[in-house]
Design an enzyme around this catalytic site. Structure first.
Site, PDB file in Angstrom:
ATOM      1  N   ASP A  86      69.267 -41.196 -28.980  1.00  0.00           N
ATOM      2  CA  ASP A  86      69.349 -40.726 -27.595  1.00  0.00           C
ATOM      3  C   ASP A  86      68.331 -41.543 -26.795  1.00  0.00           C
ATOM      4  O   ASP A  86      68.592 -42.699 -26.477  1.00  0.00           O
ATOM      5  CB  ASP A  86      69.037 -39.220 -27.631  1.00  0.00           C
ATOM      6  CG  ASP A  86      69.400 -38.495 -26.361  1.00  0.00           C
ATOM      7  OD1 ASP A  86      68.833 -38.834 -25.321  1.00  0.00           O
ATOM      8  OD2 ASP A  86      70.244 -37.584 -26.399  1.00  0.00           O
ATOM      9  N   ARG A 129      77.616 -28.203 -37.573  1.00  0.00           N
ATOM     10  CA  ARG A 129      77.511 -29.418 -38.402  1.00  0.00           C
ATOM     11  C   ARG A 129      78.747 -29.638 -39.268  1.00  0.00           C
ATOM     12  O   ARG A 129      79.045 -30.752 -39.674  1.00  0.00           O
ATOM     13  CB  ARG A 129      76.288 -29.309 -39.333  1.00  0.00           C
ATOM     14  CG  ARG A 129      74.957 -29.226 -38.612  1.00  0.00           C
ATOM     15  CD  ARG A 129      73.814 -29.414 -39.600  1.00  0.00           C
ATOM     16  NE  ARG A 129      72.525 -28.981 -39.086  1.00  0.00           N
ATOM     17  CZ  ARG A 129      71.711 -29.722 -38.345  1.00  0.00           C
ATOM     18  NH1 ARG A 129      72.062 -30.931 -38.011  1.00  0.00           N
ATOM     19  NH2 ARG A 129      70.554 -29.245 -37.929  1.00  0.00           N
ATOM     20  N   GLU A 185      70.510 -42.912 -39.129  1.00  0.00           N
ATOM     21  CA  GLU A 185      70.342 -41.835 -38.138  1.00  0.00           C
ATOM     22  C   GLU A 185      71.702 -41.330 -37.685  1.00  0.00           C
ATOM     23  O   GLU A 185      72.674 -42.086 -37.664  1.00  0.00           O
ATOM     24  CB  GLU A 185      69.607 -42.391 -36.904  1.00  0.00           C
ATOM     25  CG  GLU A 185      68.175 -41.957 -36.767  1.00  0.00           C
ATOM     26  CD  GLU A 185      68.008 -40.494 -36.348  1.00  0.00           C
ATOM     27  OE1 GLU A 185      68.855 -39.640 -36.671  1.00  0.00           O
ATOM     28  OE2 GLU A 185      66.998 -40.203 -35.710  1.00  0.00           O
ATOM     29  N   ASP A 186      71.757 -40.076 -37.276  1.00  0.00           N
ATOM     30  CA  ASP A 186      73.007 -39.553 -36.724  1.00  0.00           C
ATOM     31  C   ASP A 186      73.228 -40.071 -35.300  1.00  0.00           C
ATOM     32  O   ASP A 186      74.265 -40.618 -34.979  1.00  0.00           O
ATOM     33  CB  ASP A 186      73.035 -38.016 -36.754  1.00  0.00           C
ATOM     34  CG  ASP A 186      71.828 -37.358 -36.086  1.00  0.00           C
ATOM     35  OD1 ASP A 186      70.872 -38.072 -35.702  1.00  0.00           O
ATOM     36  OD2 ASP A 186      71.829 -36.129 -35.950  1.00  0.00           O
ATOM     37  N   PHE A 233      76.178 -33.996 -24.477  1.00  0.00           N
ATOM     38  CA  PHE A 233      75.738 -33.392 -25.737  1.00  0.00           C
ATOM     39  C   PHE A 233      76.932 -33.280 -26.691  1.00  0.00           C
ATOM     40  O   PHE A 233      78.002 -32.832 -26.305  1.00  0.00           O
ATOM     41  CB  PHE A 233      75.133 -32.006 -25.484  1.00  0.00           C
ATOM     42  CG  PHE A 233      74.437 -31.461 -26.685  1.00  0.00           C
ATOM     43  CD1 PHE A 233      73.182 -31.925 -27.043  1.00  0.00           C
ATOM     44  CD2 PHE A 233      75.052 -30.510 -27.483  1.00  0.00           C
ATOM     45  CE1 PHE A 233      72.542 -31.443 -28.188  1.00  0.00           C
ATOM     46  CE2 PHE A 233      74.421 -30.026 -28.625  1.00  0.00           C
ATOM     47  CZ  PHE A 233      73.161 -30.490 -28.974  1.00  0.00           C
TER      48      PHE A 233
END
Ligand code: XMP
Ligand code: MG
Length: 180
Positions: A107, A169, A103-104, A156
């Site tokens: 959260d 990205r 996963e990036d 964020f």
């Protein structure tokens, strides 16, 4: 890239540089290579955001392995329910396999929690989680994050595969939103 980045209407400032990210990924890959020396893991890359992290990590994996890609579709209204409605693209049978989900960013953890529940139904021998980033203050779930590069505050972030409204990205560095 420079230290600040305007994407659409928001200003971002550089947070983690590419060299720092690559150094941590090397350490993480060594741990995975060590842990998986008698296994043939299947890496499952969660698209879209994890594509750059997964590419950098998997290039450093030296044990025999397979790689699969998924896109998750979850019910999301104003709040993330984390209920994974559909898993698209998972074409490798996982029964008896050691799976490492890539996963990036984690959260709240809701999305991945839903996906992990669906994965266990496919009867893998083991499931591990590898993530580039995690926001511990936002995390609401209980699953272990076995391989993690960075814990970050609840801001964020974009770059290194992560996007703001589809953009951002394409950077080797990670940026966080500028809060004046
Ligand atoms: P949950 O809350 O389910 O969310 O763990 C995980 C997904 O939310 C996205 N996400 C972000 N994307 N910058 C981004 O570009 C961020 O700071 C951020 N925080 C969460 C991401 O798609 C992740 O898979
Ligand atoms: Mg995203």
């Amino acid at each position: 890239m420079s230290n600040t980045w305007f994407i659409k209407d928001k200003l971002f400032t550089k947070y983690l540089g590419s060299d720092e990210i690559q150094t941590i990924i090397r350490t993480l890959a060594s741990r995975i290579n060590h842990d998986m020396q008698d296994k043939v893991p299947v890496f499952i890359v969660v698209l879209n955001g994890a594509f750059i992290f997964a590419s950098d990590l998997i290039k450093k994996i030296t044990v025999d392995c397979e790689v699969a890609f998924v896109r998750l579709s979850s019910y999301k209204g104003t709040e993330s329910t984390g209920e994974v409605k559909e898993i698209m693209g998972l074409d490798i049978p996982l029964k008896g396999r050691t799976v490492i989900v890539i996963e990036d960013i984690i959260d709240t953890g809701l999305t991945l929690d839903g996906f992990l529940q669906k994965l266990w139904l496919m009867e893998p021998a083991d499931v591990k989680v590898a993530a580039c980033l995690m926001k511990p203050d936002a995390f609401k779930m209980r699953f272990p994050v076995d391989y993690l590069c960075f814990r970050i505050p609840n801001d964020f972030v974009v770059g290194y595969g992560l996007d703001y409204d589809g953009f951002g990205r394409n950077s080797s560095d990670l940026y966080k939103i500028h809060t004046p």
